[in-house]
Enzyme design. Structure first.
Site, PDB file in Angstrom:
ATOM      1  N   HIS A 120      -6.841   3.402 -18.630  1.00 54.72           N
ATOM      2  CA  HIS A 120      -7.648   2.680 -17.644  1.00 54.72           C
ATOM      3  C   HIS A 120      -8.697   3.563 -16.977  1.00 54.72           C
ATOM      4  O   HIS A 120      -9.222   3.213 -15.924  1.00 54.72           O
ATOM      5  CB  HIS A 120      -6.737   2.030 -16.585  1.00 54.72           C
ATOM      6  CG  HIS A 120      -5.895   0.906 -17.133  1.00 54.72           C
ATOM      7  ND1 HIS A 120      -4.820   0.357 -16.475  1.00 54.72           N
ATOM      8  CD2 HIS A 120      -5.981   0.233 -18.310  1.00 54.72           C
ATOM      9  CE1 HIS A 120      -4.287  -0.614 -17.215  1.00 54.72           C
ATOM     10  NE2 HIS A 120      -4.963  -0.698 -18.338  1.00 54.72           N
ATOM     11  N   CYS A 154     -32.263   6.837 -12.709  1.00 56.11           N
ATOM     12  CA  CYS A 154     -32.899   5.524 -12.911  1.00 56.11           C
ATOM     13  C   CYS A 154     -32.683   4.557 -11.751  1.00 56.11           C
ATOM     14  O   CYS A 154     -33.086   3.398 -11.847  1.00 56.11           O
ATOM     15  CB  CYS A 154     -32.373   4.904 -14.202  1.00 56.11           C
ATOM     16  SG  CYS A 154     -30.695   4.282 -14.037  1.00 56.11           S
TER      17      CYS A 154
HETATM   18  P1  OAD Z   1       2.243  -2.052 -10.591  1.00 53.23           P
HETATM   19  O1  OAD Z   1       1.939  -1.861  -9.153  1.00 53.23           O
HETATM   20  O2  OAD Z   1       1.994  -3.382 -11.185  1.00 53.23           O
HETATM   21  O3  OAD Z   1       3.784  -1.706 -10.852  1.00 53.23           O
HETATM   22  C1  OAD Z   1       4.373  -0.548 -10.326  1.00 53.23           C
HETATM   23  C2  OAD Z   1       5.773  -0.465 -10.886  1.00 53.23           C
HETATM   24  O4  OAD Z   1       6.346   0.764 -10.466  1.00 53.23           O
HETATM   25  C3  OAD Z   1       6.715  -1.578 -10.415  1.00 53.23           C
HETATM   26  O5  OAD Z   1       7.398  -2.105 -11.543  1.00 53.23           O
HETATM   27  C4  OAD Z   1       7.674  -0.859  -9.458  1.00 53.23           C
HETATM   28  O6  OAD Z   1       8.978  -1.429  -9.507  1.00 53.23           O
HETATM   29  C5  OAD Z   1       7.687   0.538 -10.051  1.00 53.23           C
HETATM   30  N1  OAD Z   1       8.011   1.637  -9.115  1.00 53.23           N
HETATM   31  C6  OAD Z   1       7.668   1.778  -7.811  1.00 53.23           C
HETATM   32  N2  OAD Z   1       8.095   2.957  -7.321  1.00 53.23           N
HETATM   33  C7  OAD Z   1       8.724   3.582  -8.352  1.00 53.23           C
HETATM   34  C8  OAD Z   1       9.379   4.863  -8.492  1.00 53.23           C
HETATM   35  N3  OAD Z   1       9.472   5.726  -7.467  1.00 53.23           N
HETATM   36  N4  OAD Z   1       9.910   5.171  -9.700  1.00 53.23           N
HETATM   37  C9  OAD Z   1       9.836   4.303 -10.739  1.00 53.23           C
HETATM   38  N5  OAD Z   1       9.236   3.106 -10.672  1.00 53.23           N
HETATM   39  C10 OAD Z   1       8.687   2.745  -9.502  1.00 53.23           C
HETATM   40  O7  OAD Z   1       1.486  -0.880 -11.376  1.00 53.23           O
HETATM   41  P2  OAD Z   1       1.097  -0.812 -12.926  1.00 53.23           P
HETATM   42  O8  OAD Z   1       2.153  -1.401 -13.774  1.00 53.23           O
HETATM   43  O9  OAD Z   1       0.686   0.575 -13.187  1.00 53.23           O
HETATM   44  O10 OAD Z   1      -5.144  -1.701 -13.696  1.00 53.23           O
HETATM   45  O11 OAD Z   1      -0.186  -1.737 -12.956  1.00 53.23           O
HETATM   46  C11 OAD Z   1      -0.891  -1.894 -14.161  1.00 53.23           C
HETATM   47  C12 OAD Z   1      -2.374  -2.029 -13.893  1.00 53.23           C
HETATM   48  O12 OAD Z   1      -2.610  -3.073 -12.949  1.00 53.23           O
HETATM   49  C13 OAD Z   1      -2.997  -0.821 -13.229  1.00 53.23           C
HETATM   50  O13 OAD Z   1      -3.312   0.217 -14.142  1.00 53.23           O
HETATM   51  C14 OAD Z   1      -4.238  -1.409 -12.633  1.00 53.23           C
HETATM   52  C15 OAD Z   1      -3.680  -2.671 -12.035  1.00 53.23           C
HETATM   53  O14 OAD Z   1      -4.574  -3.736 -11.910  1.00 53.23           O
HETATM   54  C16 OAD Z   1      -6.432  -1.330 -13.607  1.00 53.23           C
HETATM   55  O15 OAD Z   1      -6.885  -0.782 -12.625  1.00 53.23           O
HETATM   56  C17 OAD Z   1      -7.240  -1.671 -14.820  1.00 53.23           C
END
Ligand code: OAD
Length: 247
Positions: A120, A154
């Site tokens: 990303h 630009c």
């Molecule tokens: P999310 O915020 O959707 O999910 C975070 C995950 O981390 C959840 O499943 C939590 O349960 C878990 N979590 C929280 N604390 C934790 C810890 N200490 N140890 C282990 N797990 C933990 O984040 P992403 O899945 O990364 O996209 O989100 C995916 C994408 O959505 C991001 O890259 C971003 C967003 O829109 C873009 O910016 C393109």
């Protein structure tokens, strides 16, 4: 945990997918966690797409400058360091290790991970939406003046080098990630809610190819039921335990 350690001891190819959860213990907000997630407080449609930048450039640039500052101020945690350590151990025994991240915060690299695929993008980098040239890292600071940051070549608007809603992922990087997932002996999916595709498809690709895929999360993700195993707990506490034994 024991089964995972045994699988890592035998593995020649390891692939890992990380999400915002691995950086949560560094103090960087996730996106979807209740109360603390960024998308609980801010609307992605007002901030994370090109239309938003064209409509309200100062707001979008200031929001990314704020997030960038948080990423610079925070430090990698035990989970990031454990993955860097795991890579060294796997590579030292002649294996391959691919760390695929959805995170834009660069904490994996700062912890010492080397083979990192950023699906990303990278929030520290900026570029011009018109000429595509890299924009000076300090450019976004100028949004404090109330004027949008513009390209010195630009005059186009400056944007962060992150993938926004409606945009394609970098093609080569995604392909490399898919190949790594399909060929890994062990696949780890760590700290991701697994609701954003195509990233969320990577653990499923590993499973479709009959690979051993383990989720590490504080709660079950959207794809937990398809994983070989789910280990519930904080990444910063679970991952160091994997590196405590010789692999
Ligand atoms: P999310 O915020 O959707 O999910 C975070 C995950 O981390 C959840 O499943 C939590 O349960 C878990 N979590 C929280 N604390 C934790 C810890 N200490 N140890 C282990 N797990 C933990 O984040 P992403 O899945 O990364 O996209 O989100 C995916 C994408 O959505 C991001 O890259 C971003 C967003 O829109 C873009 O910016 C393109």
């Amino acid at each position: 945990m024991k089964k995972l350690i045994q699988a890592l001891q035998k593995a020649e190819r390891v692939a890992v997918l990380t999400g915002a959860g691995i950086s949560a213990e560094s103090g960087i907000p996730t996106f979807r966690d209740a109360q603390t997630g960024l998308w609980e407080k801010f609307k992605p449609e007002e901030l994370a797409n090109v239309r938003a930048l064209l409509k309200n450039p100062v707001l979008v640039q200031a929001w990314y400058a704020w997030r960038k500052q948080i990423c610079l101020e925070k430090a990698p945690n035990a989970g990031h360091f454990a993955l860097a350590n795991l890579e060294k151990q796997i590579v030292a025994k002649g294996g391959s290790f691919t760390l695929i991240t959805q995170n834009v915060d660069r904490l994996h690299q700062r912890a010492g991970s080397e083979n990192v695929l950023e699906l990303h993008g990278n929030i520290l980098r900026n570029y011009c939406i018109d000429c595509g040239k890299d924009a000076d890292d300090e450019t976004l600071a100028s949004t404090e003046s109330g004027e949008p940051a513009r390209c010195v070549h630009c005059n186009g608007l400056i944007r962060p080098d992150v993938v926004w809603f409606g945009e394609m992922l970098p093609e080569k990087t995604l392909h490399e990630a898919q190949v790594a997932a399909a060929s890994a002996d062990v696949f780890l999916s760590i700290g991701t809610s697994a609701v954003v595709y195509p990233a969320a498809d990577l653990p499923l690709i590993a499973r479709r190819y009959g690979k051993y895929a383990v989720e590490i999360n504080v709660e079950e993700s959207a794809i937990a039921e398809y994983m070989s195993e789910v280990i519930l707990g904080k990444a910063g506490e679970i991952l160091p335990k994997l590196c405590n034994v010789p692999l």
